[in-house]
Design an enzyme around this catalytic site. Structure first.
Site, PDB file in Angstrom:
ATOM      1  N   TYR A   1      25.954 -38.575   8.663  1.00  0.00           N
ATOM      2  CA  TYR A   1      25.419 -39.770   9.436  1.00  0.00           C
ATOM      3  C   TYR A   1      24.862 -40.919   8.496  1.00  0.00           C
ATOM      4  CZ  TYR A   1      21.296 -42.022  12.030  1.00  0.00           C
ATOM      5  OH  TYR A   1      20.871 -42.984  12.636  1.00  0.00           O
TER       6      TYR A   1
ATOM      7  N   SER B   1      20.025 -47.866  10.041  1.00  0.00           N
ATOM      8  CA  SER B   1      19.146 -46.664   9.667  1.00  0.00           C
ATOM      9  C   SER B   1      18.626 -46.865   8.273  1.00  0.00           C
ATOM     10  CB  SER B   1      19.832 -45.477  10.140  1.00  0.00           C
ATOM     11  OG  SER B   1      18.988 -44.220   9.540  1.00  0.00           O
TER      12      SER B   1
END
Length: 252
Positions: free
Chosen positions: A149, A136
């Site tokens: 996250y 990500s």
């Protein structure tokens, strides 16, 4: 010794990027799709077999180390392994508890690393192969309300880079694709957490830059990048983190 039963294996195939990638890789040879969601995964396998592809499906929770070992023993060494499984949650950092970190790290970091290391070990004695994991841009670009996250993706990236250094001599390449916001169920959860924020246009109070390309990624944008890294066309690319974000990260 060559222990190849499947050309490709996808971990986290039942929806979103994984499903789109499955439809691409199924055209290249035998495919094993793996997901914790048995119903959706089995339905995808049926759909692909109806199209004439050779596809098997398995159900697996990647936090189950013994289950991962059983899968590796059964499946053998694929030429290509895609690691797409992951979970998302968001909350203000002052409210993010250790238990939230633990649950996200269990999947995004420890589970993904365990799958990668176990398959890499078999690949290393079976002629090599390529592994590509979904990271990500949040791994390098801080996101509001995403401490757990973002940290889980950063930790996964670094752990697999170390693994990559240790197995490249055995012909096992490990790379990453780092999506920006993509039209998936996970990003719909992100949008719900950022009510009123246009993810493509950005929002200063949330410290979200605009996406220069003016749109969110489609799952095929990400799957195409993964397919490239899971091919001989990328034979000299190792430990690379390919951002597919429409320019949101400004090339940092």
């Amino acid at each position: 010794m060559n222990n190849t039963k499947y050309e490709s294996i996808i971990i986290g195939a039942a929806q979103g990027i994984g499903e789109t990638l499955a439809r691409r890789l199924a055209r290249r040879g035998t495919l094993l799709i793996v997901d914790v969601n048995a119903g959706a995964n089995d339905a995808l396998a049926v759909s692909l077999r109806d199209e004439g592809h050779r596809v098997d499906a398995r159900t697996l929770d990647i936090t189950d180390t013994a289950g991962v070992a059983e899968l590796v023993q059964e499946a053998g060494a694929p030429r290509y392994l895609a690691l797409v499984a992951g979970i998302f949650a968001a909350s203000p950092s002052l409210e993010s508890s250790p238990s939230q970190f633990e649950s996200i790290f269990a999947v995004n970091t420890i589970g993904i690393y365990d799958v990668a290391r176990q398959f890499a070990a078999v690949m290393a004695t079976s002629g090599g192969g390529a592994i590509c994991a979904i990271g990500s841009i949040a791994a390098r670009m801080p996101r509001m309300r995403q401490a757990a996250y973002s940290a889980s993706k950063a930790a996964m990236r670094q752990a697999l880079r170390v693994l990559a250094m240790e197995v490249i001599a055995d012909g096992v390449r490990i790379n990453f694709v780092a999506p920006g916001p993509t039209v998936t169920p996970m990003v719909r959860a992100l949008a719900a957490d950022h009510t009123g924020v246009d993810l493509a246009a950005g929002e200063s109070e949330a410290f979200r830059p605009r996406i220069p390309d003016g749109r969110l990624a489609e799952t095929d944008d990400i799957a195409a990048a993964m397919e490239f890294l899971l091919s001989d066309q990328s034979a000299h690319i190792v430990m690379h983190d390919l951002f597919v974000d429409g320019g949101e990260s400004l090339g940092i």
